[in-house]
Write a protein that holds these residues in place. Structure first.
Motif, PDB file in Angstrom:
ATOM      1  N   ARG A  61       0.835  -1.207   0.000  1.00 17.14           N
ATOM      2  CA  ARG A  61       0.000   0.000   0.000  1.00 17.14           C
ATOM      3  C   ARG A  61       0.871   1.259   0.000  1.00 17.14           C
ATOM      4  O   ARG A  61       0.629   2.205  -0.749  1.00 17.14           O
ATOM      5  N   GLN A  62       1.896   1.251   0.828  1.00 15.00           N
ATOM      6  CA  GLN A  62       2.810   2.402   0.915  1.00 15.00           C
ATOM      7  C   GLN A  62       3.617   2.556  -0.362  1.00 15.00           C
ATOM      8  O   GLN A  62       3.775   3.669  -0.881  1.00 15.00           O
ATOM      9  N   ALA A  63       4.120   1.451  -0.872  1.00 13.08           N
ATOM     10  CA  ALA A  63       5.052   1.513  -2.003  1.00 13.08           C
ATOM     11  C   ALA A  63       4.398   1.964  -3.305  1.00 13.08           C
ATOM     12  O   ALA A  63       5.002   2.708  -4.077  1.00 13.08           O
ATOM     13  N   VAL A  64       3.185   1.514  -3.581  1.00 11.92           N
ATOM     14  CA  VAL A  64       2.565   1.797  -4.880  1.00 11.92           C
ATOM     15  C   VAL A  64       1.797   3.117  -4.906  1.00 11.92           C
ATOM     16  O   VAL A  64       1.344   3.542  -5.973  1.00 11.92           O
ATOM     17  N   SER A  65       1.684   3.763  -3.768  1.00 12.31           N
ATOM     18  CA  SER A  65       0.943   5.022  -3.717  1.00 12.31           C
ATOM     19  C   SER A  65       1.544   6.058  -4.664  1.00 12.31           C
ATOM     20  O   SER A  65       2.735   6.349  -4.608  1.00 12.31           O
ATOM     21  N   GLY A  66       0.731   6.598  -5.554  1.00  7.21           N
ATOM     22  CA  GLY A  66       1.182   7.630  -6.481  1.00  7.21           C
ATOM     23  C   GLY A  66       1.971   7.132  -7.665  1.00  7.21           C
ATOM     24  O   GLY A  66       2.458   7.943  -8.469  1.00  7.21           O
ATOM     25  N   CYS A  67       2.100   5.809  -7.829  1.00 12.42           N
ATOM     26  CA  CYS A  67       2.889   5.264  -8.945  1.00 12.42           C
ATOM     27  C   CYS A  67       2.026   5.082 -10.189  1.00 12.42           C
ATOM     28  O   CYS A  67       0.905   4.580 -10.122  1.00 12.42           O
ATOM     29  N   ASP A  68       2.582   5.463 -11.338  1.00 11.61           N
ATOM     30  CA  ASP A  68       1.896   5.294 -12.620  1.00 11.61           C
ATOM     31  C   ASP A  68       2.005   3.867 -13.137  1.00 11.61           C
ATOM     32  O   ASP A  68       1.200   3.431 -13.963  1.00 11.61           O
ATOM     33  N   GLY A  69       3.044   3.167 -12.695  1.00  8.50           N
ATOM     34  CA  GLY A  69       3.257   1.793 -13.127  1.00  8.50           C
ATOM     35  C   GLY A  69       3.816   0.961 -11.997  1.00  8.50           C
ATOM     36  O   GLY A  69       4.531   1.476 -11.127  1.00  8.50           O
ATOM     37  N   VAL A  70       3.500  -0.336 -11.998  1.00  8.68           N
ATOM     38  CA  VAL A  70       4.021  -1.265 -10.991  1.00  8.68           C
ATOM     39  C   VAL A  70       4.544  -2.497 -11.707  1.00  8.68           C
ATOM     40  O   VAL A  70       3.813  -3.154 -12.461  1.00  8.68           O
ATOM     41  N   LEU A  71       5.819  -2.799 -11.497  1.00  8.78           N
ATOM     42  CA  LEU A  71       6.470  -3.986 -12.049  1.00  8.78           C
ATOM     43  C   LEU A  71       6.629  -4.996 -10.926  1.00  8.78           C
ATOM     44  O   LEU A  71       7.306  -4.713  -9.927  1.00  8.78           O
ATOM     45  N   THR A  72       6.024  -6.161 -11.056  1.00  2.13           N
ATOM     46  CA  THR A  72       5.985  -7.123  -9.956  1.00  2.13           C
ATOM     47  C   THR A  72       6.609  -8.450 -10.356  1.00  2.13           C
ATOM     48  O   THR A  72       6.179  -9.071 -11.341  1.00  2.13           O
ATOM     49  N   VAL A  73       7.606  -8.885  -9.585  1.00  2.00           N
ATOM     50  CA  VAL A  73       8.204 -10.205  -9.764  1.00  2.00           C
ATOM     51  C   VAL A  73       7.414 -11.182  -8.894  1.00  2.00           C
ATOM     52  O   VAL A  73       7.435 -11.080  -7.667  1.00  2.00           O
ATOM     53  N   LEU A  74       6.702 -12.097  -9.526  1.00  2.00           N
ATOM     54  CA  LEU A  74       5.915 -13.081  -8.777  1.00  2.00           C
ATOM     55  C   LEU A  74       6.784 -14.298  -8.477  1.00  2.00           C
ATOM     56  O   LEU A  74       7.072 -15.101  -9.367  1.00  2.00           O
TER      57      LEU A  74
END
Length: 228
Positions: A61-74
Motif C-alpha cells: 500500500r505504501q510503495a505503490v501510492s502515487g505510482c503510474d506503473g508497478v512492475l511485480t516479480v511473482l
C-alpha cells in the motif's frame, strides 16, 4: 509514465528493471525484504526503498501510492501464498489507472491454447512436488496469483519468461500469445532483456490484457521466425 514501483527489486531481475526504469528517467520505488536491502546499495540516493515482505499489504500500500506503473516479480517461495498475496495486494492498492506488469514463467496457462513439451510438464510435476514437499516453493500459488490478475479489471500484462541466462543485452525479446509457437522453440532469454521487456510494457498499450510468452530476439528460433 513518471513514477514506477518495482516489487521484488533486490533480485537479479528486479535490479535490471530498476536500471532500465532509471535509464528512462522514471522515479523509482523499490520493495524488497529487509535482509535484502543492501543489494540495492548501487542505487543509493537514486531510488526510494520500502523494506518488507512483498505479500505484506501495508508494505505494498505504501510503495505503490502515487505510482503510474508497478512492475511485480511473482516468486513462489515458501508455502504461505507468497505469489498470490503479493499479486492481490498490488491489485488492491495500485492507483486505478496504473499499468501493472507481472513476471512469471511459461508454465502459467493463459487461454487454453498453450502447447507444452513433455519435458517441461515432467519437470514441473517433479520440481513442483519436491518443492512443495520440502516447503521451498509453491508453483500452484503462482498459477493462482496469475488467475487473479487475469480476472481483474486493472490494466495488466503478465510476461511469461523462458529459461534465462546472463549476458549483454541483445535487444527487446520476441513474444507470442501462446507457448508452443515455433518462434519460442529456443527457450532462452537474457535476464537483462526480460527486464527490458517488462519496463517497455509499461508504455505499450498493445500489451494490456495480454500474457506474452517471450524468447531472446537473437536466438535461432526467433531469427528463423523473423526471416519468415
Amino acid at each position: 509514465m513518471k513514477k514506477v514501483c518495482v516489487v521484488g527489486a533486490s533480485g537479479k531481475l528486479g535490479r535490471y528493471m530498476v536500471r532500465h526504469a532509471l535509464d528512462r528517467g522514471y522515479e523509482v520505488v523499490g520493495v524488497c525484504r529487509e535482509q535484502s536491502v543492501s543489494k540495492l546499495d548501487e542505487f543509493h540516493g537514486r531510488i526510494a526503498v520500502v523494506p518488507g515482505p512483498t505479500n505484506d499489504r501495508d508494505v505494498i500500500r505504501q510503495a505503490v501510492s502515487g505510482c503510474d506503473g508497478v512492475l511485480t516479480v511473482l516468486v513462489p517461495w515458501g508455502v504461505q501464498q507468497y505469489s498470490s498475496g503479493t499479486a492481490q495486494a498490488v491489485l488492491d492498492f495500485a492507483e486505478p489507472d496504473a499499468r501493472l506488469v507481472f513476471s512469471c514463467g511459461w508454465h502459467i496457462p493463459w487461454d487454453g491454447k498453450d502447447v507444452y513439451t513433455w519435458k517441461l510438464k515432467a519437470f514441473l510435476k517433479v520440481f513442483g512436488g519436491l518443492a512443495r514437499l520440502f516447503r521451498l516453493a509453491e508453483l500452484d500459488d503462482q498459477v493462482e496469483a496469475c488467475r487473479r490478475v487475469f480476472e481483474s479489471d486493472t490494466r495488466w500484462t503478465v510476461v511469461r519468461g523462458s529459461d534465462l541466462e546472463e549476458g549483454e543485452s541483445q535487444g527487446l525479446p520476441v513474444w507470442s500469445r501462446h507457448v508452443g509457437d515455433p518462434a519460442l522453440k529456443s527457450n532462452l532469454t537474457r535476464r537483462v532483456d526480460f527486464a527490458l521487456f517488462m519496463v517497455d510494457a509499461l508504455t505499450n498499450d498493445a500489451l494490456v490484457h495480454e500474457a506474452p510468452a517471450i524468447v531472446g530476439c537473437q536466438t535461432p528460433s526467433a531469427r528463423a521466425h523473423a526471416a519468415r
